[in-house]
Design an enzyme around this catalytic site. Structure first.
Site, PDB file in Angstrom:
ATOM      1  N   LYS A 182       1.829 -10.220 -10.670  1.00 49.46           N
ATOM      2  CA  LYS A 182       2.222 -10.973  -9.482  1.00 49.46           C
ATOM      3  C   LYS A 182       2.302 -12.474  -9.762  1.00 49.46           C
ATOM      4  O   LYS A 182       3.158 -13.171  -9.200  1.00 49.46           O
ATOM      5  CB  LYS A 182       1.254 -10.684  -8.338  1.00 49.46           C
ATOM      6  CG  LYS A 182       1.304  -9.235  -7.850  1.00 49.46           C
ATOM      7  CD  LYS A 182       2.699  -8.836  -7.380  1.00 49.46           C
ATOM      8  CE  LYS A 182       2.732  -7.439  -6.787  1.00 49.46           C
ATOM      9  NZ  LYS A 182       4.054  -7.080  -6.234  1.00 49.46           N
TER      10      LYS A 182
ATOM     11  N   TYR B 274      -2.596  -6.281 -12.373  1.00 49.92           N
ATOM     12  CA  TYR B 274      -1.861  -6.539 -11.131  1.00 49.92           C
ATOM     13  C   TYR B 274      -1.704  -8.041 -10.877  1.00 49.92           C
ATOM     14  O   TYR B 274      -0.607  -8.520 -10.562  1.00 49.92           O
ATOM     15  CB  TYR B 274      -2.595  -5.876  -9.960  1.00 49.92           C
ATOM     16  CG  TYR B 274      -1.872  -5.961  -8.638  1.00 49.92           C
ATOM     17  CD1 TYR B 274      -0.765  -5.166  -8.373  1.00 49.92           C
ATOM     18  CD2 TYR B 274      -2.311  -6.836  -7.644  1.00 49.92           C
ATOM     19  CE1 TYR B 274      -0.108  -5.231  -7.159  1.00 49.92           C
ATOM     20  CE2 TYR B 274      -1.659  -6.904  -6.421  1.00 49.92           C
ATOM     21  CZ  TYR B 274      -0.559  -6.102  -6.184  1.00 49.92           C
ATOM     22  OH  TYR B 274       0.098  -6.182  -4.973  1.00 49.92           O
TER      23      TYR B 274
ATOM     24  N   ASN C 234      10.419  -5.271  -3.686  1.00 43.62           N
ATOM     25  CA  ASN C 234       9.155  -4.903  -3.057  1.00 43.62           C
ATOM     26  C   ASN C 234       8.386  -3.842  -3.835  1.00 43.62           C
ATOM     27  O   ASN C 234       7.168  -3.734  -3.698  1.00 43.62           O
ATOM     28  CB  ASN C 234       9.430  -4.392  -1.632  1.00 43.62           C
ATOM     29  CG  ASN C 234       8.208  -3.782  -0.997  1.00 43.62           C
ATOM     30  OD1 ASN C 234       7.252  -4.476  -0.654  1.00 43.62           O
ATOM     31  ND2 ASN C 234       8.212  -2.460  -0.842  1.00 43.62           N
TER      32      ASN C 234
ATOM     33  N   ILE D  64      -2.957  -6.138   3.662  1.00 44.58           N
ATOM     34  CA  ILE D  64      -2.052  -5.490   4.605  1.00 44.58           C
ATOM     35  C   ILE D  64      -2.391  -4.000   4.708  1.00 44.58           C
ATOM     36  O   ILE D  64      -2.635  -3.339   3.696  1.00 44.58           O
ATOM     37  CB  ILE D  64      -0.581  -5.645   4.155  1.00 44.58           C
ATOM     38  CG1 ILE D  64      -0.259  -7.121   3.867  1.00 44.58           C
ATOM     39  CG2 ILE D  64       0.355  -5.079   5.217  1.00 44.58           C
ATOM     40  CD1 ILE D  64      -0.405  -8.049   5.048  1.00 44.58           C
TER      41      ILE D  64
END
Length: 247
Positions: free
Chosen positions: A159, A155, A90, A188
């Site tokens: 990912k 980023y 994570n 989120i």
């Protein structure tokens, strides 16, 4: 659901990682939480999770350093009889800039933490899972790795790399009894989004099919499902938990 299991969660002391750790502990798992710097927050989280009953261990270190994964593996060998059942990768960072303004270091730093860090942990801990012929690996991808985002070349690349690595690892480890999946969170509400104004959050929510931002618990519920026997026939999948933002 996870009674007697041992789980390693990187970036596990706040936000999504903490929500996953809490869900796992509530369901009986021992957890090893990896964190990079905030000792006070780590101790606070460990004390909170210990109240659920299972063992909670802390390992301080940067996942971008391969030695951190080796230290986690060493802890498992010494204190958990070489047994690790679940790995949740994570930990991750952002450093958003337009590509023309992004330095080599800006790019490499994000790749090292997000992509390379995931690789180091998978390499070390899958070796222990193979010996037991059982295990679950959950990698944290992102909708940014599926559709791209402006000012997130670094980023999004990290990912997207995690997605490819997840699929390859699932094929490589499946016959060894190890399931490998990824979760791709959408927008989120975490510390990363706390800097946004209410107006910015409202604008973001308008682009989400369900009309709201996600909560860390939304991701934790998906991770719990994949880690448990309810997901026993699921591997090599990227599950978007995004409220429908990329439909």
């Amino acid at each position: 659901m996870l009674k007697g299991k041992t789980a390693v969660i990187t970036g596990g002391v706040r936000g999504i990682g903490k929500a996953i750790a809490k869900a796992f502990c509530r369901n009986g798992a021992n957890v090893i939480l990896c964190y990079r710097s905030n000792d006070a927050e780590a101790e606070k989280t460990a004390a909170e999770l210990s109240g659920f009953g299972p063992q909670v261990k802390l390992v301080k270190g940067d996942v971008a350093d391969p030695e951190t994964a080796k230290r986690v593996a060493g802890l498992i060998k010494d204190e958990f009889d070489k047994k690790v059942d679940i790995l949740v990768n994570n930990a991750g960072i952002t450093n958003d800039k337009l590509m023309m303004r992004m330095s080599d270091e800006d790019f490499t730093k994000v790749i090292d933490a997000n992509l390379n860090g995931t690789f180091y942990m998978m390499k070390e801990l899958s070796a222990l899972m193979v010996k037991k012929k059982n295990g679950v690996i959950i990698n944290m991808a992102s909708v940014s790795g599926l559709k791209g985002n402006p000012a997130q070349v670094n980023y999004s690349a990290s990912k997207a790399g995690i997605v490819g690595m997840t699929l390859s690892a699932a094929k490589e480890l499946g016959r060894r009894g190890i399931r490998v999946n990824a979760i791709a969170p959408g927008f989120i509400e975490t510390d990363m989004t706390a800097v946004l104004t209410d107006e910015q959050k409202e604008t973001a929510a308008k682009n989400i099919t369900l009309g709201r931002l996600g909560q860390p618990e939304d991701i934790a519920n998906a991770a719990l499902f994949l880690a448990s026997d309810m997901g026993a026939y699921i591997t090599g999948q990227v599950i978007s938990v995004d409220g429908g933002i990329i439909m």
